[in-house]
Motif scaffolding. Structure first.
Motif, short mmCIF file in Angstrom:
data_model
loop_
_atom_site.label_atom_id
_atom_site.label_comp_id
_atom_site.label_asym_id
_atom_site.label_seq_id
_atom_site.Cartn_x
_atom_site.Cartn_y
_atom_site.Cartn_z
N VAL A 294 1.01 -1.69 -0.34
CA VAL A 294 -0.04 -0.26 -0.04
C VAL A 294 0.90 1.21 -0.01
CG1 VAL A 294 -1.65 1.25 1.65
CG2 VAL A 294 -1.49 -1.58 1.23
N PRO A 295 0.48 2.13 -0.92
CA PRO A 295 2.05 2.83 -1.62
C PRO A 295 2.01 3.74 0.02
CG PRO A 295 1.06 2.60 -3.26
CD PRO A 295 0.06 1.95 -2.44
N ALA A 296 0.63 4.52 1.09
CA ALA A 296 0.76 5.53 1.25
C ALA A 296 1.04 4.57 3.06
CB ALA A 296 -1.19 6.04 1.91
N GLU A 297 1.00 3.58 2.92
CA GLU A 297 1.47 3.15 4.36
C GLU A 297 3.28 3.26 4.07
OE1 GLU A 297 -0.15 -0.50 4.63
OE2 GLU A 297 -2.24 0.52 5.21
N HIS A 298 3.97 3.63 2.78
CA HIS A 298 5.45 3.46 2.96
C HIS A 298 5.32 4.58 2.57
CE1 HIS A 298 5.62 -1.28 3.67
NE2 HIS A 298 4.11 -0.50 3.43
N PRO A 299 5.98 5.65 2.95
CA PRO A 299 6.28 6.61 2.98
C PRO A 299 7.94 6.61 2.38
CG PRO A 299 6.31 6.76 5.40
CD PRO A 299 5.76 5.63 4.45
N GLU A 300 8.93 5.78 2.66
CA GLU A 300 9.77 5.85 2.34
C GLU A 300 10.37 5.22 1.74
OE1 GLU A 300 8.53 1.18 3.20
OE2 GLU A 300 8.35 3.68 4.38
N THR A 301 9.38 4.38 0.56
CA THR A 301 9.44 4.39 -1.26
C THR A 301 8.72 5.42 -1.91
OG1 THR A 301 9.29 2.03 0.20
CG2 THR A 301 8.99 2.03 -2.53
N PHE A 302 7.40 5.77 -1.22
CA PHE A 302 6.78 6.93 -2.42
C PHE A 302 5.81 7.96 -1.24
CE2 PHE A 302 5.38 2.07 -3.71
CZ PHE A 302 6.24 2.90 -4.90
N THR A 303 6.17 8.76 -2.54
CA THR A 303 5.42 9.73 -1.56
C THR A 303 3.89 10.39 -2.61
OG1 THR A 303 6.56 12.28 -1.60
CG2 THR A 303 6.50 11.96 -3.37
#
Length: 313
Positions: A294-303
Motif C-alpha cells: 500500500v503506497p500510503a503506508e510506505h513513505p520511505e518508498t513513495f511520496t
C-alpha cells in the motif's frame, strides 16, 4: 478542468493501473530513476545554454561526481558543436508552460473535462527568414545513426502536442527541431577484484586490469576523447515537419485517450498491463501490484503529490 499532458497519455497507454497510481492518486517513487534523473540534469544545462546562462553552474549541483562529469563533457561537446550556429536564432521562449483546449476533432468542440498542458523546451525564431521553430531536447541510449529512431518521429505525438502548445502561446510554428544527445555507453572503470588479478613476470598487472578504480577526472578525460573523436555519434539535430493531417491524427488519439481515462474513472477500474511491468526495467509500482504493498503506508518508498503535474509547477 484537469490538465492532460503527453507524459500522462503515454503512461495511460503503457498501463492504466500505473496511470491511476500516478495521476489520480498522485503517488511517485521517492527515488527518481537514473535515466529520468540524468535527462532532467541535461535539460537544466541545455536551458541555460540556449538562454545565455551559465550551463556549467546548472549542472554543478549534481551530487554524483560521475554523473556530473558525464553531463559536463556532453555539454562541453554540445557547446563546441553548436556555438557556431547559435547566433542564427533568437530565443522566444524557454521552459514555457502552456495550456490549450482539448478539441474533439470531429466537431471542434472543446472538452469540458480536460485541457492539454505541457512545457516547451525552447521556441526559436530563425533570424534569416523569421521562421518559428519548436526545439525538443532529448537524451537517449539509442544510436543516432539508426534510421528507425528518426523514422519513428513521424508518428511521435509529443511533437504535435508541442506544436499546438507553442501556438497556444502565440507562436505560429513553422518547424520542429529535434535536438538529440546520446548518452555515453562508456562507464567508469572499476578496480579489478584482488582474486581476479593477474600479473606479468615483471610484476605488473595485465593491461586490461586495474589496481584502483577510475577517478572522475580520469573518466572525464576518456569520455572527452571519445566525444571529440566522433561528435556526430553524440549530437544530432533534425528538422521534423508537421502536416495538418499529423496534427489531426494527434487530436483524434488525444481525444480518445481522454475519453478512455474518463470512462475508466467512472467505472472505478484501472486494469494492469503485465507486459509493461519489466519493459524499461522493473516498474516502480511492482510491489504494489505483485505483493499488495500500500503506497500510503510506505513513505520511505513513495511520496504523494498534491499536484500530479510537478513539471508544470
Amino acid at each position: 478542468m484537469e490538465i492532460l499532458t503527453h507524459s500522462q497519455m503515454r503512461t495511460y497507454r503503457e498501463c492504466a493501473r500505473k496511470h491511476d497510481l500516478m495521476y489520480r492518486q498522485g503517488f511517485r517513487p521517492v527515488k527518481e530513476g537514473d535515466a529520468l534523473h540524468f535527462g532532467t540534469l541535461m535539460h537544466a544545462g541545455l536551458e541555460a545554454w540556449w538562454t545565455g546562462g551559465d550551463w556549467l553552474a546548472a549542472i554543478a549541483a549534481e551530487a554524483d561526481p560521475f554523473d556530473r562529469v558525464k553531463a559536463y563533457e556532453l555539454m562541453r561537446g554540445y557547446n563546441e558543436v553548436y556555438t557556431p550556429i547559435r547566433d542564427q536564432y533568437e530565443v522566444l521562449a524557454a521552459e514555457a508552460v502552456f495550456e490549450a483546449p482539448l478539441l474533439n476533432p470531429e466537431t471542434m468542440a472543446a472538452s469540458r473535462t480536460w485541457k492539454l498542458g505541457g512545457k516547451q523546451d525552447v521556441v526559436l525564431k530563425r533570424i534569416e527568414d523569421g521562421h518559428v521553430i519548436v526545439v525538443e531536447h532529448k537524451t537517449t541510449s539509442e544510436s543516432l545513426t539508426d534510421g528507425d529512431y528518426w523514422a519513428r518521429l513521424q508518428i511521435d505525438h509529443q511533437i504535435s502536442n508541442y506544436v499546438i502548445g507553442a501556438e497556444s502561446l502565440g507562436f505560429p510554428v513553422d518547424d520542429t527541431l529535434y535536438d538529440v544527445i546520446k548518452k555515453p555507453t562508456i562507464r567508469p572503470l572499476a578496480a579489478t577484484p584482488v582474486e581476479s588479478r593477474k600479473y606479468t613476470k615483471q610484476g605488473f598487472l595485465y593491461a586490461a586490469q586495474r589496481e584502483t578504480a577510475e577517478t572522475p577526472a580520469e573518466y572525464a578525460e576518456r569520455l572527452r576523447e571519445d566525444i571529440t573523436a566522433d561528435p556526430g555519434k553524440y549530437f544530432q539535430q533534425r528538422t521534423i515537419a508537421r502536416m495538418n493531417s499529423q496534427i489531426e491524427d494527434f487530436m483524434f488519439d488525444a481525444w480518445e485517450t481522454a475519453q478512455e481515462i474518463h470512462a475508466a474513472r467512472k467505472a472505478g477500474r484501472a486494469p494492469r498491463n503485465p507486459e509493461a511491468c519489466l519493459r524499461y526495467g522493473r516498474c516502480p509500482f511492482w510491489d504494489v501490484c505483485v505483493n499488495g504493498l500500500v503506497p500510503a503506508e510506505h513513505p520511505e518508498t513513495f511520496t504523494q503529490l498534491a499536484n500530479v503535474h510537478p513539471e508544470l509547477a
